[in-house]
Motif scaffolding. Structure first.
Motif, PDB file in Angstrom:
ATOM      1  N   LEU A 224      -9.345  -5.991  -1.738  1.00 41.63           N
ATOM      2  CA  LEU A 224      -8.081  -5.913  -0.995  1.00 41.63           C
ATOM      3  C   LEU A 224      -8.023  -6.982   0.084  1.00 41.63           C
TER       4      LEU A 224
ATOM      5  N   GLU B 234      -6.120  -0.288   5.809  1.00 42.99           N
ATOM      6  CA  GLU B 234      -5.548  -1.453   5.141  1.00 42.99           C
ATOM      7  C   GLU B 234      -4.435  -2.075   5.974  1.00 42.99           C
TER       8      GLU B 234
ATOM      9  N   ASP C 208      -1.840  -2.896  -5.046  1.00 42.35           N
ATOM     10  CA  ASP C 208      -3.231  -2.502  -4.900  1.00 42.35           C
ATOM     11  C   ASP C 208      -3.574  -1.219  -5.641  1.00 42.35           C
TER      12      ASP C 208
ATOM     13  N   LYS D  83     -12.511  -2.513  -0.833  1.00 42.46           N
ATOM     14  CA  LYS D  83     -12.177  -3.127   0.450  1.00 42.46           C
ATOM     15  C   LYS D  83     -12.278  -4.641   0.365  1.00 42.46           C
TER      16      LYS D  83
ATOM     17  N   ARG E 237       0.829  -1.186   0.000  1.00 41.02           N
ATOM     18  CA  ARG E 237       0.000   0.000   0.000  1.00 41.02           C
ATOM     19  C   ARG E 237       0.872   1.248   0.000  1.00 41.02           C
TER      20      ARG E 237
END
Length: 379
Positions: free
Chosen positions: A43, A70, A29, A40, A2
């Motif tokens: 992920l 995250e 991502d 969401k 991330r």
């Protein structure tokens, strides 16, 4: 990964390319989730399906609530599975994350406010933030300075073998401080203990892995004192206290293990007196965990209350996979070598060490099927 865009594009590409060239399947991502999908949810699936998460902490990281959400997802998965998280600090100091200083101070304060405004009262919000920061500190302090024990390159079926031990090491219970891993020589007891140790040693105040106990003592009867010194040095983290004899060593180990949460692994123990010398009186501080590996099943009857884990031989499919990794560097035989591979595997009777040694010895001989037939005739 991330916030990889916090690095410039060229640096992000270098990191991504290096991981791919190392043979890793890498998920980014920022550009690998199709538009229109639930971000969401996607992920969460990606994190769940990954073995390793690389968290890039940069100056702008903590300003994004999405990044922090995250991160919480990654750490939650790591806490309940065999997943691993590794932080990378780009243009920030690890202490800024730990102490919530610099660019992270205001960002974490805003994040706490958002927790409170979302419906949590002040105390709950602060408690959530405290737990959240504790997880980050756990990663930064222990993952970066991780002491990793060497394990085989192809640990076939090890995840399932380690899973129950992994949960036992995390349960915090003092009902059974001792776990005995037993089975024949070469079946994988030490590998299982090493993997469990690597995954959990950072959860304890201190830890020690003592390898080849019986072999070392058999070759050098006086070596028990050196092993005691190893345990004490690890548990006391280098503090002075070297014993002058075995009896004094047992007393010092007893005192050390009774005063803190420690993880101690004694590998290849054969006799009860070896346990007595290296564990003192076997009275442990609450939350301590002791793992013993042994070939001697009779030792189980002599030990006090404990849990047991018997290591089983590999089945035919697992045996063929492990053999193939060592012989062909892939999980199945090369075309034309299937039948010979199965015959070699049958000779090993599901014993991992035999499969590893035999497969490795044949790896440079795959250019000639006749050589393999010759080797089979010898067996």
């Amino acid at each position: 990964m991330r916030n990889i865009k916090s690095l410039n594009v060229l640096q992000a590409d270098h990191l991504y390319t290096a991981l791919v060239q190392a043979g890793l399947s890498v998920f980014r991502d920022d550009d690998e989730i199709e538009r229109g999908k639930n971000l969401k949810c996607e992920l969460d699936k990606a994190i769940e399906g990954s073995q390793i998460a690389i968290i890039v902490f940069s100056k702008g990281y903590a300003s994004s609530k999405w990044c922090l959400d995250e991160l919480a997802m990654i750490l939650a998965w790591e806490n309940t599975s065999l997943h691993k998280a590794f932080p990378v600090f780009y243009d920030v100091e690890p202490s800024e994350v730990k102490k919530q200083s610099g660019s992270f101070a205001d960002a974490f304060s805003r994040y706490e406010e958002q927790l409170i405004n979302a419906g949590s009262d002040t105390e709950t919000g602060k408690e959530l933030m405290k737990k959240f920061i504790h997880k980050i500190v756990s990663v930064t302090e222990h993952k970066l300075n991780r002491r990793v024990l060497s394990v085989p390159q192809y640990p076939v079926r090890m995840d399932s073998q380690v899973q129950n031990i992994h949960h036992w090491l995390q349960d915090g219970s003092s009902n059974a401080n001792l776990l005995v891993i037993y089975g024949m020589g070469g079946i994988g007891k030490t590998t299982i203990a090493k993997i469990a140790y690597n995954l959990n040693f950072h959860r304890f105040d201190s830890s020690s892995f003592v390898a080849n106990v019986n072999q070392l003592i058999s070759e050098q009867p006086n070596y028990i004192l050196e092993l005691q010194n190893q345990v004490l040095s690890n548990v006391l983290k280098g503090e002075k206290g070297r014993p002058y004899n075995v009896d004094q060593g047992s007393i010092k180990i007893h005192q050390a293990i009774c005063s803190k949460r420690v993880l101690v692994v004694l590998d290849d123990v054969d006799k009860l007196d070896q346990c007595d010398a290296l564990l003192g009186t076997r009275v442990f501080y609450p939350g301590c965990k002791i793992i013993i590996t042994t070939r001697n099943k009779g030792l189980l009857r002599a030990l006090p209350a404990h849990k047991e884990h018997e290591v089983q031989i590999l089945d035919d499919d697992e045996s063929l996979e492990l053999f193939s990794w060592h012989a062909f560097r892939q999980d199945h035989p090369l075309d034309g070598y299937e039948e010979q591979s199965k015959r070699f595997v049958r000779c090993c009777n599901g014993l991992p060490l035999a499969l590893q040694v035999l497969g490795s010895s044949l790896r440079l001989k795959v250019k000639s099927i006749d050589i393999w037939e010759d080797e089979l005739s010898k067996l």
